[in-house]
Design a protein around this motif. Structure first.
Motif, PDB file in Angstrom:
ATOM      1  N   PRO A  96      -9.426  81.952  53.271  1.00 48.61           N
ATOM      2  CA  PRO A  96     -10.485  82.958  53.422  1.00 48.61           C
ATOM      3  C   PRO A  96     -10.104  84.323  52.870  1.00 48.61           C
ATOM      4  O   PRO A  96     -10.920  84.972  52.202  1.00 48.61           O
ATOM      5  CB  PRO A  96     -10.710  83.002  54.937  1.00 48.61           C
ATOM      6  CG  PRO A  96     -10.302  81.663  55.423  1.00 48.61           C
ATOM      7  CD  PRO A  96      -9.133  81.296  54.567  1.00 48.61           C
ATOM      8  N   LEU A  97      -8.883  84.786  53.132  1.00 49.13           N
ATOM      9  CA  LEU A  97      -8.475  86.087  52.616  1.00 49.13           C
ATOM     10  C   LEU A  97      -8.433  86.091  51.091  1.00 49.13           C
ATOM     11  O   LEU A  97      -8.826  87.061  50.447  1.00 49.13           O
ATOM     12  CB  LEU A  97      -7.115  86.476  53.187  1.00 49.13           C
ATOM     13  CG  LEU A  97      -7.069  86.792  54.686  1.00 49.13           C
ATOM     14  CD1 LEU A  97      -5.650  87.133  55.122  1.00 49.13           C
ATOM     15  CD2 LEU A  97      -8.022  87.926  55.043  1.00 49.13           C
ATOM     16  N   SER A  98      -7.944  85.012  50.516  1.00 51.04           N
ATOM     17  CA  SER A  98      -7.904  84.918  49.051  1.00 51.04           C
ATOM     18  C   SER A  98      -9.308  84.971  48.469  1.00 51.04           C
ATOM     19  O   SER A  98      -9.551  85.655  47.460  1.00 51.04           O
ATOM     20  CB  SER A  98      -7.207  83.617  48.638  1.00 51.04           C
ATOM     21  OG  SER A  98      -7.179  83.484  47.238  1.00 51.04           O
ATOM     22  N   CYS A  99     -10.248  84.277  49.091  1.00 55.17           N
ATOM     23  CA  CYS A  99     -11.623  84.276  48.592  1.00 55.17           C
ATOM     24  C   CYS A  99     -12.281  85.642  48.771  1.00 55.17           C
ATOM     25  O   CYS A  99     -13.061  86.079  47.906  1.00 55.17           O
ATOM     26  CB  CYS A  99     -12.436  83.195  49.309  1.00 55.17           C
ATOM     27  SG  CYS A  99     -11.970  81.513  48.847  1.00 55.17           S
ATOM     28  N   PHE A 100     -11.978  86.323  49.853  1.00 54.59           N
ATOM     29  CA  PHE A 100     -12.553  87.652  50.044  1.00 54.59           C
ATOM     30  C   PHE A 100     -11.995  88.649  49.044  1.00 54.59           C
ATOM     31  O   PHE A 100     -12.704  89.543  48.579  1.00 54.59           O
ATOM     32  CB  PHE A 100     -12.332  88.134  51.482  1.00 54.59           C
ATOM     33  CG  PHE A 100     -13.476  87.814  52.395  1.00 54.59           C
ATOM     34  CD1 PHE A 100     -14.545  88.674  52.510  1.00 54.59           C
ATOM     35  CD2 PHE A 100     -13.491  86.633  53.115  1.00 54.59           C
ATOM     36  CE1 PHE A 100     -15.615  88.377  53.345  1.00 54.59           C
ATOM     37  CE2 PHE A 100     -14.553  86.321  53.950  1.00 54.59           C
ATOM     38  CZ  PHE A 100     -15.624  87.198  54.061  1.00 54.59           C
ATOM     39  N   PHE A 101     -10.722  88.527  48.691  1.00 53.88           N
ATOM     40  CA  PHE A 101     -10.175  89.382  47.647  1.00 53.88           C
ATOM     41  C   PHE A 101     -10.862  89.101  46.314  1.00 53.88           C
ATOM     42  O   PHE A 101     -11.116  90.020  45.528  1.00 53.88           O
ATOM     43  CB  PHE A 101      -8.667  89.174  47.530  1.00 53.88           C
ATOM     44  CG  PHE A 101      -7.868  90.128  48.366  1.00 53.88           C
ATOM     45  CD1 PHE A 101      -7.306  91.262  47.812  1.00 53.88           C
ATOM     46  CD2 PHE A 101      -7.673  89.891  49.722  1.00 53.88           C
ATOM     47  CE1 PHE A 101      -6.569  92.152  48.588  1.00 53.88           C
ATOM     48  CE2 PHE A 101      -6.943  90.765  50.508  1.00 53.88           C
ATOM     49  CZ  PHE A 101      -6.388  91.906  49.943  1.00 53.88           C
ATOM     50  N   ALA A 102     -11.154  87.839  46.047  1.00 55.69           N
ATOM     51  CA  ALA A 102     -11.896  87.510  44.834  1.00 55.69           C
ATOM     52  C   ALA A 102     -13.293  88.113  44.878  1.00 55.69           C
ATOM     53  O   ALA A 102     -13.822  88.567  43.847  1.00 55.69           O
ATOM     54  CB  ALA A 102     -11.976  85.990  44.672  1.00 55.69           C
ATOM     55  N   GLY A 103     -13.907  88.124  46.054  1.00 56.99           N
ATOM     56  CA  GLY A 103     -15.221  88.741  46.191  1.00 56.99           C
ATOM     57  C   GLY A 103     -15.192  90.231  45.937  1.00 56.99           C
ATOM     58  O   GLY A 103     -16.118  90.799  45.330  1.00 56.99           O
ATOM     59  N   ILE A 104     -14.121  90.897  46.377  1.00 55.79           N
ATOM     60  CA  ILE A 104     -13.988  92.334  46.112  1.00 55.79           C
ATOM     61  C   ILE A 104     -13.889  92.586  44.614  1.00 55.79           C
ATOM     62  O   ILE A 104     -14.481  93.538  44.082  1.00 55.79           O
ATOM     63  CB  ILE A 104     -12.755  92.894  46.848  1.00 55.79           C
ATOM     64  CG1 ILE A 104     -12.985  92.860  48.364  1.00 55.79           C
ATOM     65  CG2 ILE A 104     -12.454  94.312  46.396  1.00 55.79           C
ATOM     66  CD1 ILE A 104     -11.784  93.270  49.177  1.00 55.79           C
TER      67      ILE A 104
END
Length: 286
Positions: A89-97
């Motif tokens: 989840p954290l990796s995907c949220f960084f990608a979203g940023i």
């Protein structure tokens, strides 16, 4: 008497812009996203820091303090795999940023005007996010093994582990992409991280079996795709008896339980990827 017939003026027709082949455009967009990601090392390292500390420091300390799990599962391995539920989840949220930054100050506006389908921007970014998340997961499991975690590695188990990790990453990135396309500010996007990425981690059996919680919370945990993903991940390389799957389904056939949980994660992955593409294409024309 002769008559002269004037030639009709030629009508100039404008050719439609030539569209780039779908696969070539997808690969080009994915390479562009990969190049942008490689220039921001924090997007690669930061999502791994917290879960690595959890698996390498907190889990062994809890095992000594509490005696770990009562059974055949090593607690360090149990939490090490559970930390995957925080890494992805954290990796995907960084990608979203990074998608938000690209939309505001990058070249996304020019890409939207390029002769490629707008919907391809989502799977191109998803492909890079998927590779990055998988590298982080492999690194986390490797660090857990170095710390003393015990894993049961078989071909079929690795297949279950990989399928669960990939599908859960697809689901999480679909969620973050849809959120990034919907919100207007990075502050609004990052404010959603605790509720969408961190809170489910504590209810999905990452640190303890869901059967250890009150019955009401256990029932809620069974709805989370992360609960099914973690049960599959542990079934693959830590818990061949599928105790996490039994806590969810209560059946005697472990393989059937695994297929049911995989179907749940796959359904969430397909639904949220379709939602992300729909929300992105609509937001692109605003």
């Amino acid at each position: 008497m002769s008559t002269t017939t004037a030639a009709a003026p030629a009508v100039l027709t404008r050719r439609p812009p030539r569209r780039t082949p779908a696969l070539g455009a997808l690969l080009t967009l994915a390479r562009r996203r990969a190049a942008l990601t490689s220039r921001t090392p924090r997007q690669i390292a930061v999502p791994l820091v917290g879960p690595a500390i959890l698996a390498l420091v907190v889990a062994p300390a809890l095992q000594v303090a509490t005696g770990g799990l009562h059974g055949t599962i090593d607690y360090t391995s149990f939490v090490g795999v559970g930390a995957v539920g925080l890494v992805i989840p954290l990796s995907c949220f960084f990608a979203g940023i990074s998608v938000l930054v690209d939309r505001e100050t990058g070249a996304q506006r020019e890409l939207l005007a390029a002769p490629v389908p707008r919907a391809q921007l989502v799977p191109a970014t998803l492909a890079v996010a998927l590779v990055l998340a998988c590298l982080q997961v492999v690194t986390l499991i490797g660090l857990t093994a170095v710390r003393g975690g015990a894993f049961h590695i078989t071909a079929s188990g690795v297949a279950w582990f990989a399928a669960a990790a990939v599908l859960f990453t697809v689901f999480m990135y679909g969620m973050t992409e849809a959120l990034a396309a919907k919100v207007g500010q990075q502050e609004d996007f990052t404010a959603a991280i605790p509720g969408l990425a961190i809170l489910p981690f504590f209810f999905a059996g990452a640190l303890y079996p869901i059967s250890a919680m009150p019955a009401g919370l256990t029932a809620i945990a069974k709805v989370f795709p992360l609960t099914h993903a973690l049960a599959l991940l542990r079934y693959g390389i830590v818990d061949p008896h599928g105790s996490g799957l039994h806590d969810i389904w209560g059946m005697s056939n472990t393989t059937a339980e695994a297929w049911l949980s995989l179907a749940v994660v796959a359904a969430f992955a397909v639904a949220f990827t379709a939602l992300a593409i729909r929300v992105f294409t609509r937001a692109a024309v605003r």
